[in-house]
Write an enzyme that holds these catalytic residues in place. Structure first.
Site, PDB file in Angstrom:
ATOM      1  N   GLU A  44      56.908  36.633 -19.259  1.00 53.53           N
ATOM      2  CA  GLU A  44      56.199  37.762 -20.033  1.00 53.53           C
ATOM      3  C   GLU A  44      56.363  38.616 -18.701  1.00 53.53           C
ATOM      4  O   GLU A  44      56.205  38.628 -17.610  1.00 53.53           O
ATOM      5  CB  GLU A  44      54.676  37.543 -19.863  1.00 53.53           C
ATOM      6  CG  GLU A  44      53.918  38.323 -20.555  1.00 53.53           C
ATOM      7  CD  GLU A  44      52.385  37.968 -20.839  1.00 53.53           C
ATOM      8  OE1 GLU A  44      52.112  37.054 -19.956  1.00 53.53           O
ATOM      9  OE2 GLU A  44      51.694  38.462 -21.484  1.00 53.53           O
ATOM     10  N   LYS A 117      52.243  40.639 -29.174  1.00 48.99           N
ATOM     11  CA  LYS A 117      51.312  39.923 -28.877  1.00 48.99           C
ATOM     12  C   LYS A 117      50.177  40.048 -29.593  1.00 48.99           C
ATOM     13  O   LYS A 117      49.440  41.160 -29.754  1.00 48.99           O
ATOM     14  CB  LYS A 117      51.114  39.883 -27.304  1.00 48.99           C
ATOM     15  CG  LYS A 117      49.889  38.827 -26.714  1.00 48.99           C
ATOM     16  CD  LYS A 117      50.009  39.158 -25.280  1.00 48.99           C
ATOM     17  CE  LYS A 117      49.159  38.068 -24.380  1.00 48.99           C
ATOM     18  NZ  LYS A 117      49.513  38.325 -22.902  1.00 48.99           N
ATOM     19  N   CYS A 154      52.018  34.016 -23.971  1.00 49.24           N
ATOM     20  CA  CYS A 154      50.869  33.985 -22.932  1.00 49.24           C
ATOM     21  C   CYS A 154      49.566  33.518 -23.640  1.00 49.24           C
ATOM     22  O   CYS A 154      49.328  32.288 -24.053  1.00 49.24           O
ATOM     23  CB  CYS A 154      50.623  34.862 -21.960  1.00 49.24           C
ATOM     24  SG  CYS A 154      50.192  34.388 -20.347  1.00 49.24           S
TER      25      CYS A 154
END
Lengths: 296, 296
Positions: A44, A117, A154
Site C-alpha cells: 500500500e 479503498k 489494508c
C-alpha cells in the site's frame, strides 16, 4: 484457462525518495516475473513513507491523478515484464477529493481499472480519514489475462463483507496492498496477538470464500512527526499467501525486503469448493440486516 | 452488568442410549456450574449418535417438540444448577417439518427461545438436508440473566454473515453446538488442515466482531450404516473458546470428554473494539449484493 496461475508479492521498505521507491518496485516486479509470477502486487502507498502518521494539508501534494505519472510507470513495468501489476497509489481525483486506490494494469500495460479503498481507518498514527475519501466504486474484480483478480486494501482485511463481495464476483485471488505495523511501545504486550489476528482474519476470508488471499505489506520502522525513536510505526512485513483451504502457502519475514512467488491451483479451488460447498447454502433470504449499522 | 461472565462447554461422547446421554449432559452441566460456569453449552444433537449418516424416514421418530420432554429436562438442569443452558435438539415442529434447533433456558429454568439452524449442510455422511428444514427464525441473540448469548449451530460456523448478524444484535458470546469430525480415510491427508480451517474460521468471526466465540463439539468414532470400522465419522472434539482478539483461551482434547470453563471479560471486549473499531467503519451503503447468490 490453464490449471494454474502464479502470483508475486513485493515486500519492501519505503524511503522518502519517491523515485527510488518506484525504481525498487520496478526491479521487484521484474524479479518476480523472472521467477514466474504472472500477477504482481505492491504494498500500500509504496511511493513513500506512510504519510498518514500526521495530518498535514501540504501532504495532499503527494497525490497524483490515475492515470498519471506513477500509474504510467506501473503500466510500463507491466508491459516490459509481461505481468499484471496491482499497484497502490494516493489518487487525486479532483481538488478536495483524494482516494487510497489500487490500480490494475494488464500484462500488455493496459489500464483495467481501479479499486478505491472502501473501509478507511482512523487510529493514532493511522489518520487516514483525513486524507482518503471512502471509495465509491464498490468492490471489484478484474478479469485480467492471467486470473480474475480481486483488490482490497489494508483495513478492508478486517471486513468479511469486503472479501465476500469480492469473491461473489468470481475472484480467484484477493490481493491486499497493506501498510500495517506495530506501535513500538505496544509490541511486547500485543504485537504477537495483533499480527496473529491480522493473518487469521484473512485466512478466514480464504476459507469462507474458497479463494486465494495474498497480502503485500511494507517493512521498516518509520519515525513519527516528532522524531521520537521509541514511537512511530514498525511495519511488520509478514506478507503471505493463503490457499483456499486457509493453509499458509508462504509467509515472508517481519524485517527483510522479499519477493514471494506462489503458484495458485485452480483445481484446488474447485476441489475445496466441491468438498465444502459453502456458497450453495448461503441464506441470501436472511442477510438483509447486514446493511444495518447495529441490529438493535 | 458485572465485568465478567463465565461460560462452560460440554465435550462429550454420545451413545445410542438417549437417557444416558441426557444424564451425562445433566452431570456435565452440574460440574460446569460447580466450576463457576454461568452459561453452559452442549454439543449438537447430544441425545444420540449423529443420525444423519444415513437417510431413514424412521429416524424422524427421534425428534421432539420444543418445549417437550428433553427441553423440559434442560430447563430443570438450568434451574437446579442456576445456570443458563444452551441445548441442541432435533425439533419436531409439525409432521413433515423438523429442525436442528438450539434451545436457551435461563438460570431460572425459563425457556427464552430457540434458534433454528439456518445453514444446512449435505455432504457424504452428513445428510442433513434430508432431516432439517432450514431455520425460519433468522439469527438470534438472547438476553439471559448472565450474558447476551448468540446461538449458531455447526455448519453456520463457516458463514461470516451468520456471525456478523448475531454480533450486530449485541452478542457477547456466540455459541456453536457442533458435531464435526473426520472421515477416517481422509484424516491422514486432510485432517489437520480441516481442523485448522474450522478453528480459524471461528477465530476469524471473533476478530471481525470483537466477541467471544465458543464451540462445543462431540467426540468418538461413530460407525457408518454398514458398520465398516474404517468408515463413519471420527468426531474431533477440540471444543474451544476464542477471545474477542481471536486468541485461543482454552481448547479441549480431540478424544476425551471434558468440561471447559472460561471467564469472559466485558472490559476486554470494550477495549478490543475501541482499539480496532471495525463496527464504526462498516460500509453499510455498499453491502447490498451480500443477498445475491453470485454477483456475476
Amino acid at each position: 484457462m490453464p490449471d494454474t496461475f502464479t502470483i508475486g508479492l513485493v515486500q519492501m521498505r519505503c524511503s522518502a525518495d519517491k523515485e527510488a521507491n518506484l525504481a525498487k518496485a520496478e526491479a521487484a516486479i521484474a524479479a518476480a516475473a523472472r521467477q514466474g509470477a504472472q500477477v504482481v502486487c505492491l504494498p500500500e502507498l509504496f511511493l513513500g513513507p506512510y504519510f498518514c502518521q500526521k495530518e498535514d494539508a501540504a501532504l495532499f501534494d503527494l497525490a497524483e491523478p490515475i492515470p498519471g505519472p506513477s500509474a504510467d510507470r506501473l503500466a510500463a513495468a507491466a508491459k516490459a515484464n509481461d505481468v499484471v501489476v496491482v499497484g497502490s497509489l494516493f489518487e487525486k481525483r479532483m481538488p478536495g477529493v483524494y482516494h487510497n486506490t489500487a490500480t490494475v494494469h494488464d500484462a500488455t500495460g493496459q489500464f483495467l481499472g481501479m479499486y478505491r479503498k472502501m473501509h478507511i481507518p482512523d487510529d493514532p498514527l493511522y489518520f487516514e480519514k483525513y486524507y482518503f475519501t471512502p471509495g465509491d466504486l464498490g468492490f471489484k474484480v478484474f478479469s485480467t489475462s492471467r486470473a480474475k483478480v480481486g483488490t482490497l486494501v489494508c483495513w478492508d482485511q478486517w471486513y468479511p463483507e469486503a472479501a465476500r463481495l469480492t469473491a461473489l464476483q468470481g475472484a480467484e485471488v484477493i490481493f491486499y496492498p497493506t501498510a500495517i505495523g506495530w506501535h513500538p511501545k505496544e509490541k511486547a504486550e500485543y504485537g504477537e496477538a495483533q499480527h496473529s489476528a491480522w493473518e487469521t482474519s484473512m485466512r478466514g476470508h480464504a476459507i469462507a470464500n474458497g479463494t486465494y488471499v495474498a497480502a503485500a505489506n511494507r517493512i521498516g520502522h518509520e519515525l513519527p512527526p516528532d522524531g521520537d525513536r521509541a514511537g512511530g510505526l514498525e511495519f511488520w512485513g509478514a506478507s503471505f499467501v493463503s490457499d483456499p483451504f486457509g493453509r499458509m502457502v508462504r509467509r515472508a519475514s517481519h524485517d527483510r525486503e522479499e519477493v514471494l512467488v506462489v503458484t495458485c491451483d485452480r483445481k484446488l479451488m474447485e476441489d475445496v469448493r466441491r468438498n465444502w460447498p459453502f456458497f450453495r447454502d448461503r441464506r441470501i433470504d436472511a442477510y438483509q440486516n447486514i446493511v444495518k449499522r447495529v441490529a438493535d
